[in-house]
Design a protein around this motif. Structure first.
Motif, PDB file in Angstrom:
ATOM      1  N   SER A   1     104.082  82.271  50.534  1.00  0.00           N
ATOM      2  CA  SER A   1     102.826  81.385  51.185  1.00  0.00           C
ATOM      3  C   SER A   1     103.404  80.169  51.564  1.00  0.00           C
ATOM      4  CB  SER A   1     101.965  81.617  50.121  1.00  0.00           C
ATOM      5  OG  SER A   1     100.652  80.916  50.525  1.00  0.00           O
ATOM      6  N   TRP A   2     103.755  79.824  52.758  1.00  0.00           N
ATOM      7  CA  TRP A   2     104.078  78.421  53.089  1.00  0.00           C
ATOM      8  C   TRP A   2     102.966  77.560  52.905  1.00  0.00           C
ATOM      9  CZ3 TRP A   2     101.150  75.726  56.508  1.00  0.00           C
ATOM     10  CH2 TRP A   2     100.415  76.555  57.454  1.00  0.00           C
ATOM     11  N   ASP A   3     101.741  77.679  52.819  1.00  0.00           N
ATOM     12  CA  ASP A   3     100.634  76.704  52.774  1.00  0.00           C
ATOM     13  C   ASP A   3     100.218  76.645  51.395  1.00  0.00           C
ATOM     14  OD1 ASP A   3      99.630  79.189  52.944  1.00  0.00           O
ATOM     15  OD2 ASP A   3      97.930  78.877  54.071  1.00  0.00           O
ATOM     16  N   GLU A   4     100.762  77.178  50.403  1.00  0.00           N
ATOM     17  CA  GLU A   4     100.170  77.223  49.080  1.00  0.00           C
ATOM     18  C   GLU A   4      99.950  76.027  48.424  1.00  0.00           C
ATOM     19  OE1 GLU A   4     102.204  78.741  45.303  1.00  0.00           O
ATOM     20  OE2 GLU A   4     101.238  80.618  46.078  1.00  0.00           O
ATOM     21  N   ASN A   5     100.989  75.001  48.725  1.00  0.00           N
ATOM     22  CA  ASN A   5     100.668  73.710  48.206  1.00  0.00           C
ATOM     23  C   ASN A   5     100.988  72.664  49.110  1.00  0.00           C
ATOM     24  OD1 ASN A   5     100.774  74.441  45.305  1.00  0.00           O
ATOM     25  ND2 ASN A   5     103.015  74.995  45.490  1.00  0.00           N
ATOM     26  N   ILE A   6     100.425  72.988  50.206  1.00  0.00           N
ATOM     27  CA  ILE A   6     100.317  71.955  51.447  1.00  0.00           C
ATOM     28  C   ILE A   6      99.611  70.539  51.056  1.00  0.00           C
ATOM     29  CG2 ILE A   6      98.206  72.841  52.578  1.00  0.00           C
ATOM     30  CD1 ILE A   6     101.197  71.995  54.291  1.00  0.00           C
ATOM     31  N   ASP A   7      98.738  70.588  50.304  1.00  0.00           N
ATOM     32  CA  ASP A   7      98.076  69.544  49.927  1.00  0.00           C
ATOM     33  C   ASP A   7      99.006  68.552  49.147  1.00  0.00           C
ATOM     34  OD1 ASP A   7      97.909  71.289  47.783  1.00  0.00           O
ATOM     35  OD2 ASP A   7      96.072  70.509  46.979  1.00  0.00           O
ATOM     36  N   VAL A   8      99.831  69.139  48.149  1.00  0.00           N
ATOM     37  CA  VAL A   8     100.663  68.489  47.354  1.00  0.00           C
ATOM     38  C   VAL A   8     101.849  67.674  48.395  1.00  0.00           C
ATOM     39  CG1 VAL A   8     102.436  68.584  45.574  1.00  0.00           C
ATOM     40  CG2 VAL A   8     100.064  69.502  45.247  1.00  0.00           C
ATOM     41  N   ALA A   9     102.283  68.502  49.354  1.00  0.00           N
ATOM     42  CA  ALA A   9     103.265  68.345  50.136  1.00  0.00           C
ATOM     43  C   ALA A   9     102.899  66.911  51.158  1.00  0.00           C
ATOM     44  CB  ALA A   9     103.873  69.317  50.966  1.00  0.00           C
ATOM     45  N   VAL A  10     101.500  67.267  51.484  1.00  0.00           N
ATOM     46  CA  VAL A  10     101.096  66.134  52.555  1.00  0.00           C
ATOM     47  C   VAL A  10     100.828  64.861  51.715  1.00  0.00           C
ATOM     48  CG1 VAL A  10      99.073  65.426  53.651  1.00  0.00           C
ATOM     49  CG2 VAL A  10     100.083  67.620  54.043  1.00  0.00           C
ATOM     50  N   ALA A  11     100.375  64.897  50.504  1.00  0.00           N
ATOM     51  CA  ALA A  11     100.321  63.694  49.528  1.00  0.00           C
ATOM     52  C   ALA A  11     101.701  62.901  49.004  1.00  0.00           C
ATOM     53  CB  ALA A  11      99.580  63.987  48.201  1.00  0.00           C
ATOM     54  N   ALA A  12     102.528  63.855  48.903  1.00  0.00           N
ATOM     55  CA  ALA A  12     103.998  63.466  48.514  1.00  0.00           C
ATOM     56  C   ALA A  12     104.822  62.618  49.835  1.00  0.00           C
ATOM     57  CB  ALA A  12     104.908  64.503  48.191  1.00  0.00           C
ATOM     58  N   ALA A  13     104.257  62.923  51.011  1.00  0.00           N
ATOM     59  CA  ALA A  13     104.673  62.503  52.425  1.00  0.00           C
ATOM     60  C   ALA A  13     103.962  61.041  52.716  1.00  0.00           C
ATOM     61  CB  ALA A  13     104.662  63.201  53.340  1.00  0.00           C
ATOM     62  N   ASP A  14     102.822  60.886  51.805  1.00  0.00           N
ATOM     63  CA  ASP A  14     102.151  59.745  52.032  1.00  0.00           C
ATOM     64  C   ASP A  14     101.159  60.165  53.392  1.00  0.00           C
ATOM     65  OD1 ASP A  14     100.983  57.129  51.432  1.00  0.00           O
ATOM     66  OD2 ASP A  14     102.192  56.211  53.066  1.00  0.00           O
ATOM     67  N   GLY A  15     100.352  61.192  53.209  1.00  0.00           N
ATOM     68  CA  GLY A  15      99.566  61.570  54.111  1.00  0.00           C
ATOM     69  C   GLY A  15      98.303  62.121  53.376  1.00  0.00           C
TER      70      GLY A  15
ATOM     71  N   ILE B   1      96.121  72.849  60.869  1.00  0.00           N
ATOM     72  CA  ILE B   1      95.942  71.633  59.516  1.00  0.00           C
ATOM     73  C   ILE B   1      96.365  70.463  60.432  1.00  0.00           C
ATOM     74  CG2 ILE B   1      96.960  70.764  57.522  1.00  0.00           C
ATOM     75  CD1 ILE B   1      97.718  73.805  56.964  1.00  0.00           C
ATOM     76  N   VAL B   2      95.509  69.439  60.342  1.00  0.00           N
ATOM     77  CA  VAL B   2      95.779  68.194  61.158  1.00  0.00           C
ATOM     78  C   VAL B   2      95.994  67.103  59.974  1.00  0.00           C
ATOM     79  CG1 VAL B   2      94.968  66.340  62.638  1.00  0.00           C
ATOM     80  CG2 VAL B   2      94.317  68.672  63.023  1.00  0.00           C
ATOM     81  N   VAL B   3      97.364  66.505  60.107  1.00  0.00           N
ATOM     82  CA  VAL B   3      97.722  65.570  58.861  1.00  0.00           C
ATOM     83  C   VAL B   3      97.770  64.284  59.523  1.00  0.00           C
ATOM     84  CG1 VAL B   3      99.366  65.021  57.243  1.00  0.00           C
ATOM     85  CG2 VAL B   3      98.829  67.446  57.577  1.00  0.00           C
ATOM     86  N   GLN B   4      97.271  62.929  58.663  1.00  0.00           N
ATOM     87  CA  GLN B   4      97.454  61.842  59.194  1.00  0.00           C
ATOM     88  C   GLN B   4      98.273  61.182  57.947  1.00  0.00           C
ATOM     89  OE1 GLN B   4      93.605  59.689  59.683  1.00  0.00           O
ATOM     90  NE2 GLN B   4      94.902  57.856  60.194  1.00  0.00           N
ATOM     91  N   ARG B   5      99.086  60.343  58.597  1.00  0.00           N
ATOM     92  CA  ARG B   5     100.159  59.491  57.829  1.00  0.00           C
ATOM     93  C   ARG B   5      99.275  58.246  57.229  1.00  0.00           C
ATOM     94  NH1 ARG B   5     106.353  58.848  57.670  1.00  0.00           N
ATOM     95  NH2 ARG B   5     106.326  61.052  58.097  1.00  0.00           N
ATOM     96  N   ASN B   6      99.220  57.874  56.146  1.00  0.00           N
ATOM     97  CA  ASN B   6      98.630  56.859  55.528  1.00  0.00           C
ATOM     98  C   ASN B   6      99.623  55.406  55.966  1.00  0.00           C
ATOM     99  OD1 ASN B   6      96.567  58.155  54.059  1.00  0.00           O
ATOM    100  ND2 ASN B   6      97.833  58.604  52.559  1.00  0.00           N
ATOM    101  N   HIS B   7     100.712  55.436  56.089  1.00  0.00           N
ATOM    102  CA  HIS B   7     101.340  54.291  56.422  1.00  0.00           C
ATOM    103  C   HIS B   7     102.398  54.604  57.266  1.00  0.00           C
ATOM    104  CE1 HIS B   7      99.282  52.121  53.316  1.00  0.00           C
ATOM    105  NE2 HIS B   7      99.373  52.859  52.469  1.00  0.00           N
ATOM    106  N   ILE B   8     102.787  53.790  58.183  1.00  0.00           N
ATOM    107  CA  ILE B   8     103.893  53.925  59.148  1.00  0.00           C
ATOM    108  C   ILE B   8     105.156  53.582  58.625  1.00  0.00           C
ATOM    109  CG2 ILE B   8     104.699  53.181  61.366  1.00  0.00           C
ATOM    110  CD1 ILE B   8     102.110  52.881  62.561  1.00  0.00           C
ATOM    111  N   SER B   9     105.982  54.459  58.517  1.00  0.00           N
ATOM    112  CA  SER B   9     107.318  54.252  58.119  1.00  0.00           C
ATOM    113  C   SER B   9     108.009  53.057  58.596  1.00  0.00           C
ATOM    114  CB  SER B   9     108.207  55.672  57.944  1.00  0.00           C
ATOM    115  OG  SER B   9     109.658  55.175  57.775  1.00  0.00           O
TER     116      SER B   9
END
Length: 132
Positions: A36-50, A118-126
């Motif tokens: 299941s590729w999307d099982e922890n998508i929220d954790v991965a997005v948060a870890a990428a500051d999104g 799934i649409v993801v927004q980055r919180n800060h620009i790298s």
């Protein structure tokens, strides 16, 4: 491929369902892996500051000229191509012949599929991304 896609109709004539059945039959336990590729998508997005700003399923119709063109498209330029790269042409083409035999030759093939958007927004620009 994909091994456990979300929300695919398990309608007995749905080609994605039938493809999964054929792969599982051929590979046995190896084909039934619970992936299941999307099982922890929220954790991965948060870890990428999104943050996830939209997450929904979209159902649409897919129509192909016939089962052969569907198989060729999916296995040569679609998601089933990964199995071709991993298992080889012979393996995939043999499964393809089995799949095509399940549908009347020369008839169009239409079915429904539900994709997850799934649409993801980055919180800060790298700092490595320059602003224009």
């Amino acid at each position: 491929w994909p091994p456990n896609p979300p929300k695919i109709s398990n309608d007995e004539k749905n080609p994605f369902h039938l493809w999964g059945e054929l792969v599982n039959k051929k590979l046995g336990k190896e084909g039934i892996k619970n992936f299941s590729w999307d099982e922890n998508i929220d954790v991965a997005v948060a870890a990428a500051d999104g943050k996830i700003i939209d997450d929904k399923f979209i159902t649409h119709d897919i129509c192909w000229k016939d089962a052969k063109s569907m198989f060729e498209g999916m296995s040569q330029a679609g998601p089933w191509h990964a199995m071709r790269l991993r298992r080889g042409d012979r393996f995939v083409d043999e499964l393809g012949m089995e799949l095509e035999a399940l549908y009347p030759a020369g008839n169009s093939l239409c079915h429904k599929f539900t994709a997850r958007m799934i649409v993801v927004q980055r919180n800060h620009i790298s700092s490595s991304v320059k602003e224009h």
